[in-house]
Design an enzyme around this catalytic site. Structure first.
Site, PDB file in Angstrom:
ATOM      1  N   ALA A   1      16.027  41.039  16.525  1.00  0.00           N
ATOM      2  CA  ALA A   1      17.404  41.526  16.616  1.00  0.00           C
ATOM      3  C   ALA A   1      17.483  42.970  16.115  1.00  0.00           C
ATOM      4  CB  ALA A   1      18.310  40.641  15.773  1.00  0.00           C
TER       5      ALA A   1
ATOM      6  N   GLY B   1      14.427  36.966  17.323  1.00  0.00           N
ATOM      7  CA  GLY B   1      15.301  36.651  18.455  1.00  0.00           C
ATOM      8  C   GLY B   1      14.553  36.637  19.779  1.00  0.00           C
TER       9      GLY B   1
ATOM     10  N   GLU C   1      12.999  33.335  19.970  1.00  0.00           N
ATOM     11  CA  GLU C   1      14.046  32.327  20.195  1.00  0.00           C
ATOM     12  C   GLU C   1      14.484  32.292  21.654  1.00  0.00           C
ATOM     13  OE1 GLU C   1      16.465  33.751  16.744  1.00  0.00           O
ATOM     14  OE2 GLU C   1      16.654  31.587  16.451  1.00  0.00           O
TER      15      GLU C   1
END
Ligand code: NAD
Length: 713
Positions: free
Chosen positions: A66, A112, A115
């Site tokens: 992120a 992220g 993910e």
């Protein structure tokens, strides 16, 4: 605005989505990527021509994580919760739309980014890819469903250490663990495999959306896992002393998430994510270990006008513990090294250190025999100063003795070229004084390495009065070249790191003389978040060395006509040295140390109780912890006030990387920022009234308390 994802629909109906965030060297998750992911998901859901999706990256790496600037600026838990839910809803739609999605992973795929791939139905890793959830290292947790998908994919037992420690996993290990489904030799090959997989699997569902889904290895209720879950918090606390709330929050996510359905579990994760984002620990770590560290690495403390340089040939004077280590780390990055000592035997021994490290690594399966031999071929052990001809940089690491250092400086300068830099690795002698032996003090600098050189990440660069900006820039570039982090400080006794580090151990030792139980002192150090307790640390460094430095300082200050105030802890050190308890190297110090090679554990010396009887009334641990931390923070602030520290970033990073100042505080100056100058001044004055003037708050913090300013670059 150029889109962050480029789409290419193939004749086979497979949509290739290439993430390539414009204007950035790496892909990160931010508003722009988020919007592009929304477009991507919508197209997969609604475009009848799209039969499947392959996600890849147009950059060297897949996706680094992120955008942390966005996270840093969040001030409320609600904002953090909402942010994480936005991404989750997209990922949920991606995995539930019924059409296949495959991730092609190359390079770094972290946080992220990982993910996003977990929400795909199939993952193919290209050789060399690295995957992981490093959020915990910045006091955060994977808030895009990572704490729920990973345990459901590979089992709670395997997922827990990955999530709680934040380590990275290489492609082949990821396959063994089940984090990815297949490997490919190249990105192109992986894309072909991905297309074929999509076509072969037109109807897909995530395992956790199947009606009879079971966690591999059992869920939170199963006896085998329950046993692990019961002891995991205690095991984590034994290492972290509960100073890192993100670790506990991750375990809660995994455990609680394993009791409910997947969508409820995602909500649980977002709540803990929000708690992490607004925690002071995460704010501190983001500030220092991300933003300030990056500023340093981008050259914030390097003179900008000087062109970049590279060392090709390095001279190292003194092939002892430090010289041998410096040769190893330099030869490792391809620098030709001349390793000089007074005898060929000593020089050879210095080179043998590298051989030893490389042989051990080879036995553990790291590196190849060719790489080892090539590295060793770059180190030339010698006694001849002539061999230094052509060196861009010479670092002396001879005995800590002014006369010896002056002698080798002159001898080396007679051989090396006018543009070469001469550096000293002294740990205590001011650089400006050592530079008086040099015929060209503008090219003289301090490069203070830490022991063991191959493991310690920091080099403290010391700028003497005469050191030129060109010399500083060359020193800085060399430190970056060997892959270490440089901090730049001005000359002073003990520079920055040794000076502040000393206050930590000395404060612990002073407590002993006051009758505090030695075990309480040691535990206070660990509870404070320091990697090693003060008494054990002084044993490692050696008490006799501490005493030697103190005596030298006293003499030097007397010669300069300056007062010398001895730390109360020094009387204790002297007392132990007098009875031969000089530290680990002698087998006896504050501890009795097991013989080298034996498996025994060190134990606190029972005789301490006779020398320093334990008082009937013991202080609270909080008091001990505050003393240990305030002593360091105040000394760091004094270094800043006196101009020894040239930036806040150097102060914070130097403290964490140099002597392990509790990382969750974000460094010795951030410790004061986080607490607020006012509170820091009040508490310092309380401690000063009880324990002595050394706790009087640094003038710079007193001024901050009055003006509301804080440490900032
Ligand atoms: P060491 O005793 O292990 O090594 C010193 C080496 O220098 C020996 O091999 C010795 O033979 C050689 N030497 C002495 N005189 C010489 C001369 N005239 N010409 C060539 N070689 C000579 O010491 P060390 O621990 O490696 O420390 C070296 C320097 O690094 C010291 O200034 C020390 O303060 C500094 N330092 C040490 C540490 C540490 O943790 N040991 C950390 C940072 C800095």
């Amino acid at each position: 605005m150029t889109e962050a994802i480029q789409f290419q629909l193939g004749g086979d109906g497979i949509l290739l989505a290439t993430i390539d965030l414009p204007g950035r060297p790496m892909n990160v998750l931010n508003g722009i990527t988020g919007a592009a992911i929304e477009t991507m998901v919508q197209r997969l859901e609604t475009d009848p021509e799209v039969l499947g999706l392959v996600i890849t990256s147009g950059k060297k790496d897949f996706l680094a994580g992120a955008d942390l600037e966005g996270i840093r600026d969040i001030t409320t838990a609600q904002e953090a919760f909402d942010l994480s839910m936005v991404m989750k809803r997209q990922l949920r739609r991606l995995e539930k739309c019924g059409k296949p999605a495959v991730a092609v992973i190359h390079g770094m795929c972290f946080g992220g980014g990982f993910e996003l791939t977990l929400a795909c139905h199939h993952r193919i890793a290209v050789t060399g890819a690295r995957l992981g959830t490093p959020e915990v290292k910045l006091g955060l947790l994977p808030g895009g469903g990572g704490t729920q998908r990973l345990p459901r994919l590979i089992g709670m037992q395997a997922a827990m250490p990955l999530l709680c420690e934040g380590g990275e996993v290489k492609a082949d290990k990821a396959l063994t663990l089940g984090m990815v489904h297949a490997l490919a030799p190249s990105r192109e090959a992986a894309i072909e495999q991905a297309r074929a997989w999509c076509l072969a699997n037109p109807k897909v569902q995530q395992p956790w959306d199947a009606p009879k889904f079971r966690y591999p290895g059992g869920d939170s209720r199963s006896p085998a896992v329950a046993q692990m879950l019961a002891i995991a918090p205690a095991m984590a606390a034994a290492k972290s002393w509960n100073n890192y709330p993100a670790i506990t929050h991750i375990m809660s996510c995994v455990f609680e998430g394993g009791l409910v359905d997947f969508d409820a579990a995602l909500l649980i994760e977002s709540r803990y994510f929000a708690a992490c984002v607004v925690s002071p620990e995460s704010k501190n770590m983001l500030n220092t270990l991300w933003f300030q560290l990056n500023a340093i690495k981008k050259g914030a403390s390097r003179p900008p006008a000087v062109p970049a340089s590279k060392v090709r040939k390095l001279g190292i004077l003194g092939a002892g513990m430090m010289g041998a280590g410096i040769a190893y780390v330099s030869a490792k990055v391809g620098i030709e090294c001349v390793l000089l000592d007074t005898t060929q035997e000593a020089a050879d021994k210095g080179k043998a250190y590298s051989q030893d490290l490389l042989d051990k690594a080879l036995k553990k399966g790291r590196g190849t025999a060719e790489q080892r031999d090539a590295l060793l071929a770059r180190i030339t052990p010698t006694t001849s100063y002539e061999a230094l001809a052509g060196c861009d940089l010479v670092i002396e690491a001879v005995f800590e003795d002014r006369a010896v250092k002056a002698d080798v400086t002159k001898k080396a300068e007679a051989v090396i070229g006018a543009g070469a830099v001469f550096a000293s690795n002294t740990s205590t002698l001011p650089i400006t004084g050592l530079a008086t032996a040099s015929a060209r003090p503008a090219s003289f600098i301090g490069l203070h390495f830490f022991s063991p050189v191959d493991k310690m990440p920091l080099v403290e660069i010391i700028v003497g009065k005469a050191t030129s900006p060109e010399t500083l820039a060359k020193g800085f570039d060399y430190v970056m070249q060997i892959g270490k982090t440089p901090i730049v400080v001005n000359d002073s006794r003990g520079f920055y790191t040794s000076r502040v580090f000393g206050t930590y151990v000395m404060e612990g030792i002073a407590m002993l003389a006051e009758g505090v139980h030695p075990r309480s002192i040691e535990v206070a150090g660990l509870q404070a978040g320091m990697p090693m307790p003060p008494l054990a640390l002084q044993d490692e460094v050696s008490l006799s060395l501490g005493l030697h430095v103190a005596d030298q300082t006293r003499k030097d200050l007397a010669a300069e006509g300056k007062p010398y105030a001895e730390h109360p802890g020094m009387a204790v050190v002297r007392q132990l040295c007098e009875i031969g308890r000089i530290g680990k190297k002698a087998g006896h110090g504050f501890y009795d140390w097991p013989a080298a090679g034996s498996k025994g554990e060190k134990t606190l010396w029972p005789g301490l109780a006779q020398l320093f009887p334990v008082a009937a009334q013991q202080p609270a641990q909080r008091e001990l912890i505050d003393r240990l931390m305030f002593a360091q923070a105040n000394e760091a602030a004094r270094c800043y006030g006196e101009g020894v520290l040239r930036s806040v970033a150097d102060g914070n990073i130097g403290s964490i990387f140099g002597w392990g100042f509790a990382p969750f505080h974000g460094g010795a100056l951030q410790f004061i920022n986080a607490m607020g100058a006012k509170r820091f001044v009040e508490r310092s004055r309380e401690l000063a009234a009880r324990y002595g003037a050394r706790f009087e708050p640094a003038a710079v913090v007193v001024a901050q308390a009055e003006t509301g300013r804080r440490f900032a670059d």
